[in-house]
Design a protein around this motif. Structure first.
Motif, PDB file in Angstrom:
ATOM      1  N   ALA A 101       0.786  -1.072   2.170  1.00 16.89           N
ATOM      2  CA  ALA A 101       1.582  -0.244   3.080  1.00 16.89           C
ATOM      3  C   ALA A 101       1.647  -0.798   4.495  1.00 16.89           C
ATOM      4  CB  ALA A 101       1.033   1.186   3.103  1.00 16.89           C
ATOM      5  N   ARG A 102       0.524  -1.160   5.080  1.00 22.55           N
ATOM      6  CA  ARG A 102       0.518  -1.612   6.476  1.00 22.55           C
ATOM      7  C   ARG A 102       1.332  -2.905   6.648  1.00 22.55           C
ATOM      8  NH1 ARG A 102      -2.317   0.669  10.793  1.00 22.55           N
ATOM      9  NH2 ARG A 102      -1.782   2.372   9.418  1.00 22.55           N
ATOM     10  N   PRO A 103       1.113  -3.935   5.812  1.00 22.74           N
ATOM     11  CA  PRO A 103       1.969  -5.118   5.938  1.00 22.74           C
ATOM     12  C   PRO A 103       3.432  -4.832   5.597  1.00 22.74           C
ATOM     13  CG  PRO A 103       0.007  -5.644   4.646  1.00 22.74           C
ATOM     14  CD  PRO A 103       0.003  -4.163   4.888  1.00 22.74           C
ATOM     15  N   ALA A 104       3.688  -3.884   4.705  1.00 23.16           N
ATOM     16  CA  ALA A 104       5.074  -3.512   4.386  1.00 23.16           C
ATOM     17  C   ALA A 104       5.757  -2.938   5.612  1.00 23.16           C
ATOM     18  CB  ALA A 104       5.113  -2.509   3.225  1.00 23.16           C
ATOM     19  N   LEU A 105       5.031  -2.156   6.379  1.00 25.75           N
ATOM     20  CA  LEU A 105       5.563  -1.597   7.623  1.00 25.75           C
ATOM     21  C   LEU A 105       5.779  -2.715   8.651  1.00 25.75           C
ATOM     22  CD1 LEU A 105       6.323   0.726   9.527  1.00 25.75           C
ATOM     23  CD2 LEU A 105       3.882   0.973  10.034  1.00 25.75           C
ATOM     24  N   GLY A 106       4.773  -3.535   8.849  1.00 22.38           N
ATOM     25  CA  GLY A 106       4.870  -4.617   9.824  1.00 22.38           C
ATOM     26  C   GLY A 106       5.957  -5.627   9.492  1.00 22.38           C
ATOM     27  N   GLY A 107       6.205  -5.834   8.207  1.00 24.26           N
ATOM     28  CA  GLY A 107       7.215  -6.797   7.791  1.00 24.26           C
ATOM     29  C   GLY A 107       8.614  -6.230   7.692  1.00 24.26           C
ATOM     30  N   GLY A 108       8.757  -4.922   7.884  1.00 24.32           N
ATOM     31  CA  GLY A 108      10.082  -4.314   7.839  1.00 24.32           C
ATOM     32  C   GLY A 108      10.529  -3.833   6.477  1.00 24.32           C
ATOM     33  N   LEU A 109       9.620  -3.801   5.514  1.00 24.15           N
ATOM     34  CA  LEU A 109       9.978  -3.358   4.173  1.00 24.15           C
ATOM     35  C   LEU A 109      10.152  -1.840   4.100  1.00 24.15           C
ATOM     36  CD1 LEU A 109      10.387  -4.880   1.491  1.00 24.15           C
ATOM     37  CD2 LEU A 109       8.010  -4.376   0.936  1.00 24.15           C
ATOM     38  N   VAL A 110       9.405  -1.097   4.926  1.00 22.43           N
ATOM     39  CA  VAL A 110       9.484   0.366   4.956  1.00 22.43           C
ATOM     40  C   VAL A 110       9.634   0.848   6.393  1.00 22.43           C
ATOM     41  CG1 VAL A 110       8.090   0.615   2.851  1.00 22.43           C
ATOM     42  CG2 VAL A 110       6.971   0.720   5.080  1.00 22.43           C
ATOM     43  N   TRP A 111      10.060   2.090   6.545  1.00 22.45           N
ATOM     44  CA  TRP A 111      10.260   2.673   7.869  1.00 22.45           C
ATOM     45  C   TRP A 111       8.935   3.060   8.507  1.00 22.45           C
ATOM     46  CZ3 TRP A 111      12.888   3.122  12.032  1.00 22.45           C
ATOM     47  CH2 TRP A 111      12.720   4.204  12.886  1.00 22.45           C
ATOM     48  N   SER A 112       8.032   3.675   7.732  1.00 25.18           N
ATOM     49  CA  SER A 112       6.774   4.142   8.306  1.00 25.18           C
ATOM     50  C   SER A 112       5.712   4.264   7.229  1.00 25.18           C
ATOM     51  CB  SER A 112       6.972   5.497   9.008  1.00 25.18           C
ATOM     52  OG  SER A 112       7.522   6.443   8.119  1.00 25.18           O
ATOM     53  N   ASP A 113       4.443   4.259   7.672  1.00 30.81           N
ATOM     54  CA  ASP A 113       3.347   4.479   6.726  1.00 30.81           C
ATOM     55  C   ASP A 113       2.619   5.767   7.104  1.00 30.81           C
ATOM     56  OD1 ASP A 113       2.121   3.481   9.028  1.00 30.81           O
ATOM     57  OD2 ASP A 113       0.660   2.291   7.943  1.00 30.81           O
ATOM     58  N   HIS A 114       1.976   6.397   6.106  1.00 32.58           N
ATOM     59  CA  HIS A 114       1.423   7.742   6.281  1.00 32.58           C
ATOM     60  C   HIS A 114       0.117   7.887   5.514  1.00 32.58           C
ATOM     61  CE1 HIS A 114       5.348   9.162   7.840  1.00 32.58           C
ATOM     62  NE2 HIS A 114       5.769   8.159   7.092  1.00 32.58           N
ATOM     63  N   ASP A 115      -0.730   8.781   6.006  1.00 30.57           N
ATOM     64  CA  ASP A 115      -1.903   9.163   5.235  1.00 30.57           C
ATOM     65  C   ASP A 115      -1.418   9.831   3.954  1.00 30.57           C
ATOM     66  OD1 ASP A 115      -3.642   8.274   7.214  1.00 30.57           O
ATOM     67  OD2 ASP A 115      -3.741  10.243   8.188  1.00 30.57           O
ATOM     68  N   ALA A 116      -2.164   9.653   2.881  1.00 27.51           N
ATOM     69  CA  ALA A 116      -1.750  10.167   1.568  1.00 27.51           C
ATOM     70  C   ALA A 116      -1.467  11.665   1.606  1.00 27.51           C
ATOM     71  CB  ALA A 116      -2.813   9.852   0.522  1.00 27.51           C
ATOM     72  N   GLU A 117      -2.325  12.429   2.298  1.00 31.57           N
ATOM     73  CA  GLU A 117      -2.151  13.888   2.305  1.00 31.57           C
ATOM     74  C   GLU A 117      -0.946  14.330   3.130  1.00 31.57           C
ATOM     75  OE1 GLU A 117      -5.173  12.767   5.448  1.00 31.57           O
ATOM     76  OE2 GLU A 117      -4.986  12.361   3.312  1.00 31.57           O
ATOM     77  N   ASP A 118      -0.434  13.454   3.991  1.00 33.95           N
ATOM     78  CA  ASP A 118       0.716  13.797   4.835  1.00 33.95           C
ATOM     79  C   ASP A 118       2.046  13.286   4.289  1.00 33.95           C
ATOM     80  OD1 ASP A 118      -1.083  14.916   6.656  1.00 33.95           O
ATOM     81  OD2 ASP A 118      -1.255  13.047   7.802  1.00 33.95           O
ATOM     82  N   LEU A 119       2.009  12.380   3.324  1.00 28.61           N
ATOM     83  CA  LEU A 119       3.215  11.669   2.901  1.00 28.61           C
ATOM     84  C   LEU A 119       4.326  12.603   2.451  1.00 28.61           C
ATOM     85  CD1 LEU A 119       4.718   9.022   2.340  1.00 28.61           C
ATOM     86  CD2 LEU A 119       3.641   9.020   0.071  1.00 28.61           C
ATOM     87  N   LEU A 120       4.058  13.498   1.538  1.00 26.65           N
ATOM     88  CA  LEU A 120       5.107  14.366   1.015  1.00 26.65           C
ATOM     89  C   LEU A 120       5.659  15.287   2.108  1.00 26.65           C
ATOM     90  CD1 LEU A 120       6.818  15.122  -1.372  1.00 26.65           C
ATOM     91  CD2 LEU A 120       5.044  16.738  -2.079  1.00 26.65           C
ATOM     92  N   GLY A 121       4.797  15.876   2.907  1.00 21.52           N
ATOM     93  CA  GLY A 121       5.254  16.735   4.003  1.00 21.52           C
ATOM     94  C   GLY A 121       6.091  15.958   5.011  1.00 21.52           C
ATOM     95  N   ASP A 122       5.642  14.743   5.348  1.00 28.63           N
ATOM     96  CA  ASP A 122       6.405  13.914   6.280  1.00 28.63           C
ATOM     97  C   ASP A 122       7.761  13.531   5.689  1.00 28.63           C
ATOM     98  OD1 ASP A 122       4.263  14.109   8.010  1.00 28.63           O
ATOM     99  OD2 ASP A 122       3.548  12.061   7.673  1.00 28.63           O
ATOM    100  N   ALA A 123       7.792  13.281   4.397  1.00 31.17           N
ATOM    101  CA  ALA A 123       9.060  12.957   3.732  1.00 31.17           C
ATOM    102  C   ALA A 123      10.007  14.160   3.782  1.00 31.17           C
ATOM    103  CB  ALA A 123       8.815  12.531   2.289  1.00 31.17           C
ATOM    104  N   MET A 124       9.474  15.358   3.608  1.00 31.12           N
ATOM    105  CA  MET A 124      10.308  16.560   3.659  1.00 31.12           C
ATOM    106  C   MET A 124      10.848  16.799   5.075  1.00 31.12           C
ATOM    107  SD  MET A 124      10.509  17.460   0.578  1.00 31.12           S
ATOM    108  CE  MET A 124      11.285  19.052   0.702  1.00 31.12           C
ATOM    109  N   VAL A 125      10.024  16.568   6.088  1.00 27.67           N
ATOM    110  CA  VAL A 125      10.480  16.703   7.474  1.00 27.67           C
ATOM    111  C   VAL A 125      11.585  15.690   7.754  1.00 27.67           C
ATOM    112  CG1 VAL A 125       9.789  16.352   9.887  1.00 27.67           C
ATOM    113  CG2 VAL A 125       8.348  17.697   8.362  1.00 27.67           C
TER     114      VAL A 125
END
Length: 194
Positions: A101-125
């Motif tokens: 996840a962290r290198p995926a974020l740094g390399g531009g593969l994803v928009w953001s990285d999240h703690d596991a317990e926050d991921l679904l809620g952050d996706a809904m927001v």
């Protein structure tokens, strides 16, 4: 009968690639939350959305060349180079080194990285924020991103054509009025209205 390659190619045309195309061209914004492994065609699916979030356990694995002797599919051959650049995409396609996840974020593969317990809620927001946009704006933004490979002059033309349409729909006036009033804009034709 068909060879195995012909059978797989037929399935790709009618099913697998269709899934990536539908995600990338959906009438509503698509937020992808990756928690765990996205391998092979799963990389293409993960990047087919409008915004891709990665949980701390996310891992992107490009299994094609090294493990299968194949090329990236399900849109990965198009999405990955656009996300991380030609040099990284080609090396990753050839070497298949897993990306967390962290290198995926740094390399531009994803928009953001999240703690596991926050991921679904952050996706809904994130999805809720996107749903407030006008559907025409969603389509226009996708079109400008796609036009980014056509060259500067055609991309500039795409921009002014889309701006003209969106401004004439009243979005700029509403956005400016909302900004001056200190409120969120209330766009007509929002995705949630359709």
């Amino acid at each position: 009968g068909q060879s195995l390659g012909q059978t797989v190619a037929d399935r790709m045309r009618t099913h697998f690639n269709e899934a990536s195309r539908r995600l990338a061209t959906a009438d509503v914004p698509v937020v992808v939350a990756v928690n765990g492994v996205a391998a092979g065609g799963g990389v293409g699916l993960a990047l087919a959305g409008d915004v891709t979030l990665a949980g701390e356990s996310a891992r992107f694995v490009n299994v094609f060349a090294q493990q299968l002797g194949l090329v990236p599919d399900m849109g990965a051959s198009w999405f990955v180079p656009r996300a991380i650049g030609r040099a990284r995409a080609q090396a990753w396609a050839l070497l298949g080194t897993p990306v967390d996840a962290r290198p995926a974020l740094g390399g531009g593969l994803v928009w953001s990285d999240h703690d596991a317990e926050d991921l679904l809620g952050d996706a809904m927001v994130t999805a809720s924020r996107l749903a407030r946009l006008p559907a025409a704006t969603l389509r226009a933004v996708r079109r400008t991103v796609e036009s980014s490979t056509t060259g500067l002059v055609p991309a500039l033309q795409t921009e002014w054509e889309l701006q003209e349409d969106l401004i004439d729909r009243g979005y700029l006036a509403e956005g400016a009025e909302a900004f001056l009033a200190g409120r969120d804009p209330d766009f007509k034709g929002a995705i949630t209205d359709e």
